[in-house]
Design a protein around this motif. Structure first.
Motif: not given
Length: 381
Positions: A84-99
């Motif tokens: 779905f995006h080249h940022g992969k799971e890393l992008a999602v995990a970082r957004a969750a941590a920031e939230a």
């Protein structure tokens, strides 16, 4: 214009993604009745607001799986996020941590257990299956322990893959395959296709060293699931994993009071009431419809998560009022990821939080502890 709710992010994702991958996120099993009912059931619940309460300060923070979190929401495990995006799971995990909320990594991820742990200091959960190869399941437990994950979740509703007809019609495979059926949809999504050509690594990062199922070429997701997950797994296997893990353990995919009671009996500390987003067995109850009877059966101490159909912060508030500790979301954050990478996920989470705060303000409730059944007027109508 920037999307302002989950529905608008869904439309943005539809424009960004080749058709096979959008429909892989968006679709369900068979006639997709359970998929639709998951969200419709929230609309049948009515609030009972209080007025002239001091709502000048709203606090959405709570505790989940032994960690302080910013709101009673976390990100469900979803497989193959690189699609779905080249940022992969890393992008999602970082957004969750920031939230300030939990991120759940799937066994079927395109990023490893260790890489997520290195990239994100936020609270984390690892999701596991019972593989035909029990040694692989045991290995995952040990790797998650070493990497410092806070909880383990066992998915129990996939003895075989559901009948996801959209995937068959669109030619969905992993890794992506260019062919006559999908060529036009790739051509119409130049940004996604450019990033695919620049970074074509779609390995299932946690299993490739043991089960290199994709090395021989593209294959259907259903084919992979049916070849690796053990349909002979029982509650005894789940109890074995509870012992192997020795920490907070969640059973994901419970759809009956009887199974909730069994999960408690084997030592699970939490339950994700889930029908896999309507992607497995069609014509089953929506998770929110099962919440009250399951809470009555397992008592107040077990953590219950409503997983499925959550599209608004008001849905989360309704679930907490009815006895949930939290809700989890999958499709909403994947829509955000597809539309805008890490920033898109962060925006979706910000929308959920602002909707929760607004709903609580209008309900006359100032914190999570004040959300109880007195805030619900009726179900049905």
């Amino acid at each position: 214009m920037k999307p302002g709710n989950v529905a608008e992010y869904r439309e943005a994702a539809r424009r960004k993604l080749p058709a096979p991958f959008f429909h892989y996120i968006d679709g369900g099993a068979d006639e997709e009745r359970s998929l639709r009912r998951n969200s419709e059931a929230f609309g049948d619940i009515r609030f009972n607001p209080r007025t002239l309460a001091d709502v000048s300060r709203i606090d959405t923070s709570t505790q989940l799986f032994g960690r302080d979190v910013a709101m009673p929401l976390y990100l469900s495990p979803t497989g193959m996020t690189r699609l779905f995006h080249h940022g992969k799971e890393l992008a999602v995990a970082r957004a969750a941590a920031e939230a300030g909320i939990f991120y759940s990594l799937s066994t079927m991820a395109t990023t490893s257990i260790e890489d997520i742990a290195a990239a994100s200091g936020g609270p984390k959960l690892f999701q596991i299956y019972i593989f035909r190869d029990r040694g692989l399941s045991r290995e995952f437990v040990e790797r998650a322990k070493v990497a410092g994950y806070d909880a383990l979740a066992l998915t129990v509703d996939t003895p075989v893959a559901g009948n996801r007809e959209r995937d068959r019609r669109t030619g969905m495979t992993m890794p992506p395959r260019f062919g006559p059926e999908s060529l036009l949809s790739f051509a119409m999504c130049p940004e996604w296709t450019f990033n695919f050509l620049r970074s074509p690594d779609f390995r299932l990062a946690n299993v490739a060293h043991r089960v290199d199922a994709l090395a021989g070429g593209a294959m259907g997701i259903i084919q992979y699931v049916n070849s690796q997950f053990d349909p002979a797994a029982t509650w005894e296997d789940a109890a074995w994993l509870v012992r192997e893990w020795g920490g907070r353990f969640i059973v994901k995919g419970v759809q009956s009071v009887e199974d909730a009671v069994r999960a408690k009996a084997i030592g699970a500390t939490g339950i994700m009431i889930s029908n896999h987003g309507g992607r497995q067995l069609d014509d089953v109850p929506a998770p929110i419809e099962l919440l009250r009877p399951i809470r009555d059966a397992v008592g107040p101490d077990m953590e219950l998560i409503v997983d499925g159909g959550v599209r608004r912060g008001s849905d989360v508030v309704k679930a907490v009022c009815m006895g949930a500790n939290a809700c989890s979301i999958g499709r909403p954050y994947l829509y955000g990821l597809a539309a805008g990478g890490q920033k898109g996920v962060a925006s979706v989470l910000s929308i959920f939080r602002s909707e929760m705060e607004r709903t609580m303000t209008l309900l006359g409730r100032t914190d999570i502890a004040s959300l109880d059944e007195s805030a619900i007027a009726s179900i049905g109508a």
